[in-house]
Each structure stands twice: as C-alpha cells, then as structure tokens.
Design an enzyme around this catalytic site. Structure first.
Site, short mmCIF file in Angstrom:
data_model
loop_
_atom_site.label_atom_id
_atom_site.label_comp_id
_atom_site.label_asym_id
_atom_site.label_seq_id
_atom_site.Cartn_x
_atom_site.Cartn_y
_atom_site.Cartn_z
N GLU A 47 18.48 -45.71 0.00
CA GLU A 47 17.53 -44.60 -0.08
C GLU A 47 17.76 -43.61 1.05
O GLU A 47 17.77 -44.00 2.22
CB GLU A 47 16.10 -45.15 -0.06
CG GLU A 47 15.17 -44.51 -1.04
CD GLU A 47 15.63 -44.62 -2.49
OE1 GLU A 47 16.35 -43.72 -2.96
OE2 GLU A 47 15.28 -45.62 -3.14
N ASP B 256 20.95 -38.30 -7.49
CA ASP B 256 20.18 -38.24 -8.74
C ASP B 256 20.98 -37.58 -9.86
O ASP B 256 21.03 -38.09 -10.98
CB ASP B 256 18.88 -37.44 -8.53
CG ASP B 256 18.00 -38.06 -7.47
OD1 ASP B 256 18.31 -39.17 -7.02
OD2 ASP B 256 17.01 -37.42 -7.09
N SER C 63 13.56 -34.21 -12.50
CA SER C 63 14.14 -32.88 -12.31
C SER C 63 15.67 -32.92 -12.44
O SER C 63 16.25 -32.05 -13.07
CB SER C 63 13.70 -32.25 -10.98
OG SER C 63 14.02 -33.06 -9.91
C1 GLA Z 1 15.58 -37.70 -3.94
C2 GLA Z 1 16.84 -36.88 -3.77
C3 GLA Z 1 18.08 -37.77 -3.65
C4 GLA Z 1 17.87 -38.87 -2.61
C5 GLA Z 1 16.54 -39.57 -2.82
C6 GLA Z 1 16.23 -40.56 -1.72
O1 GLA Z 1 15.56 -38.37 -5.16
O2 GLA Z 1 17.02 -35.99 -4.85
O3 GLA Z 1 19.20 -36.98 -3.35
O4 GLA Z 1 17.98 -38.37 -1.32
O5 GLA Z 1 15.46 -38.65 -2.89
O6 GLA Z 1 17.17 -41.57 -1.71
#
Ligand code: GLA
Length: 382
Positions: A33, A169, A125
């Site tokens: 994370e 993501d 998103s």
């Molecule tokens: C969001 C961001 C990702 C990542 C997560 C945490 O989802 O879009 O790029 O940093 O938080 O791991």
C-alpha cells in the site's frame, strides 16, 4: 445480469440497442500500500466487480454519457474540466489522448452501469478511466496498447484530476488476468502474473461505507511528507525514491530524517515494500496462512506509521480477526473505503455476518461484504 441491465439502460436513454459493449473491473490490492508513490512493488488483482458500458457512435463530435441517473455531455472540440466530479474522469481521458496527438473525433452515446461501489478503495475511478481509454481506442480505431492506456489513465488522474497517485490502480484495472495477482515493480513496470490460488480459503472485501474522495483526502499530503524525508536522506545517500532503501539501509540512515512524521511514513514504505516481496514468495509456495500474516503486519503499519486507516477500517479488521479470519487489512488509499480478509471457506459466512452485525453496533453504518476473485482487465465484450 449487469450486462443485460446495461443494454436495457442504454435503450431507455437512446431508444436503440448499443452497438458495442465494454467492461472494466475494479481492483483489490493484496499488499503493497502506497509503495507505488515510492518506486516500490505492489501486488494487486482485478476483481469481478466493475463497470459496464453500452456504446454507439453519433454523427456529431459530442460525447453523451449516462450514469446513475445523471446524463452529461461535452464536445470533443472543448475538453475542459466541468463542475460535476465524475464526468471529469471521462473528459480527462479524452483530453490526454488528444494531448498525445491521437485524433479523437468520433462522437459517442454511452450508458454506464456498475456494481463497483464508488469512492471506496476498489478503484472505481481508475476503472472508469481505463474503460474510457479502451472505448476511445476501439471506437476511433487507434493503435494504442494496453500499457499506453494505463499511462494515459494515470496521467488523467495526476494532471487532470490533480491526485498525485501511483500507477497501481490503472495497471490492475487494465491489465488484470483471470486467476492471477500482479506483482508489479512500479519503477521499472516489470510484471509477474502470480497464480492466486487460495485453496480452501476465500478472499472477502468489506466495504466500510465511509465515503471519501481522494482528491480532497490526505493523499497528496502523504506524498509531500515522503518527499520531505527523501530530501533529507539525499543529503547523505543518493537515492531516486524511498523504496530504493532496504530495511537495513533505512535503519542506518533514519536519524537523518528531520521530521518524526516523515520518518514514520518512510518506515512504512520501506518495510511494506519488503513485505510485498516476502509475501509474494510465500504465496507462490501456496502458504495462505503465512501470506495472511503479512496482511496483518501491513495493516498495523498503515494504521500506526502511515496513518491512513481510521476507526471504521480498524473496526472492520478487528471484527474479522476476532471472528476467525486468518489475516485482514485495509486495501487501497484508506481514509474510509474497503478492507479485506482471508478466511477458511467454512468460516467465511460466519465472519461476514459478525462483521455486518458488530460494525453496525459499533460504528452505526452498514458494512457490505463480497467474496472476490481475480479477474481479467478492461476489454470489449461485444
Ligand atoms: C490509491 C492510488 C494508488 C495507490 C493506493 C495506495 O488507490 O490511486 O496509486 O497509491 O491509493 O496504495
């Protein structure tokens, strides 16, 4: 079922059948994370929940798009930010494609339907961004690769929306594979598809139903706190990013970081990166009980050092563990949103019931639970 609903919604809105249909999944991050803002590794997977789109070409250069009782429209000649929040994720992707020189002229009628909870840490998103990227590519017959769609979607998030997020993501939602987790080095973009076989266990998502938008969350603040500490470290060692540090090197240089807060943020990132690599080895050996322990360690670090969990997510995790889950943690950016747990199949229903009941008693909100599986990334389905 959602696909059929999507056709029905399209027909209601545009009085005709959609010509094509597309799907983009959400994602669960198993471990790693925030390491993607620090050049580290992550281990996400696309899930079966996502967003469907019915699409037909129009004769003009306008995009008309319907989602959740809201119909928006814009001209391809004027790709600027609007007031309504969700439509900017759509306009932004069109804008980034044009900025990169792609001729994006085909007007479209689009109807969306989703079973992915929004603003809850499952990347609704990013799913929308890569869905739109996939639609633009196919409907304008462009030669754009999946990796480019990932980059354009990330650029939308960073430059059009204004969130300094990493690439995880968009990568997971676009490049996910059925039955596989993705070990992604976010610096080199080297990828390994890892069989995600839980044997006699389930992976369950718990939605806290505490909504947040990342654009106004503390996400960008975490990026700043990390960068301040990185600048301090760079007076003594030369590193491009925080995850270039091993835990040993971090321990050696940590007292060079002036702010105690930045030091804890960096500690989380360095150790979390190591946990991704270790957890992946254990997962590859099929040791799910061992893998689940890493979820617990990750959650503690996000709670105490990175400070992005909060009472709703901590409560979900505690209830799941007290109900017999093997491991549990928040997933995604935190500040509300979702947590996950792994449990023996014959305990799953009992834990889910306990989570729903006790979370309501303790927090006053309804938690939703879904068993998820690793699925394919964004694609045209018709
Ligand atoms: C969001 C961001 C990702 C990542 C997560 C945490 O989802 O879009 O790029 O940093 O938080 O791991």
């Amino acid at each position: 079922m959602k696909k059929l609903e999507c056709e029905k919604i399209f027909k209601e809105q545009y009085n005709t059948e959609p010509k094509s249909e597309y799907f983009a999944p959400g994602r669960v991050n198993l471990i790693g994370e925030y390491t993607d803002i620090a050049g580290g590794s992550v281990l996400p997977m696309a899930i079966q929940l996502g967003i469907w789109a019915g699409v037909s070409p129009r004769d003009d250069e306008r995009i008309v798009i319907y989602s959740l009782e809201d119909k928006e429209e814009f001209s391809l000649a004027k790709l600027v930010k609007q007031k309504s929040q969700w439509i900017n994720y759509v306009i932004g992707v069109f804008y980034v494609f044009s900025k990169h020189g792609y001729r994006v002229k085909q007007g479209l009628n689009i109807a969306l339907n989703s079973n992915l909870p929004t603003a809850s840490g499952l990347s609704s998103s990013a799913a929308l961004e890569v869905l739109i990227g996939t639609i633009i590519t196919a409907e304008n017959k462009l030669e754009v690769t999946k990796r480019q769609i990932v980059q354009f979607a990330k650029e939308t998030e960073n430059d059009f929306i204004g969130l300094a997020s990493g690439i995880m993501d968009q990568f997971a939602c676009e490049c996910g594979r059925d039955g596989k987790a993705i070990l992604l080095n976010t610096k080199t973009l080297e990828t390994e598809y890892v069989p995600f076989d839980l044997g006699n266990n389930d992976l369950v998502v718990m939605n806290s139903n505490k909504k947040r938008t990342l654009a106004d969350s503390k996400y960008n603040q975490r990026v700043r706190e990390m960068n301040e500490g990185l600048a301090d470290l760079n007076k003594y060692i030369n590193i491009d990013d925080v995850c270039s540090l091993t835990p040993d090197l971090f321990e050696k240089y940590k007292d060079k970081i002036k702010s105690e807060v930045s030091c804890r943020r960096i500690k989380h990132l360095v150790y979390e990166n190591q946990r991704v690599l270790d957890a992946n080895k254990i997962l590859s050996r099929g040791d799910i009980d061992g893998f689940a322990q890493f979820l617990n360690l990750s959650h503690q670090s996000l709670r105490d050092d990175f400070e992005v969990s909060g009472k709703e997510l901590d409560t979900l995790v505690e209830i799941a563990i007290s109900g017999g889950a093997k491991g549990a943690r928040m997933t995604g950016a935190g500040f509300g949103g979702c947590a996950i747990f792994i449990s023996d199949k014959n305990k799953t229903q009992g834990i889910m019931n306990k989570v729903r009941k006790e979370y309501k008693e303790k927090i006053g909100l309804n938690a939703e639970c879904y068993i998820v599986r690793a699925s394919d990334g964004a694609r045209k389905i018709k």
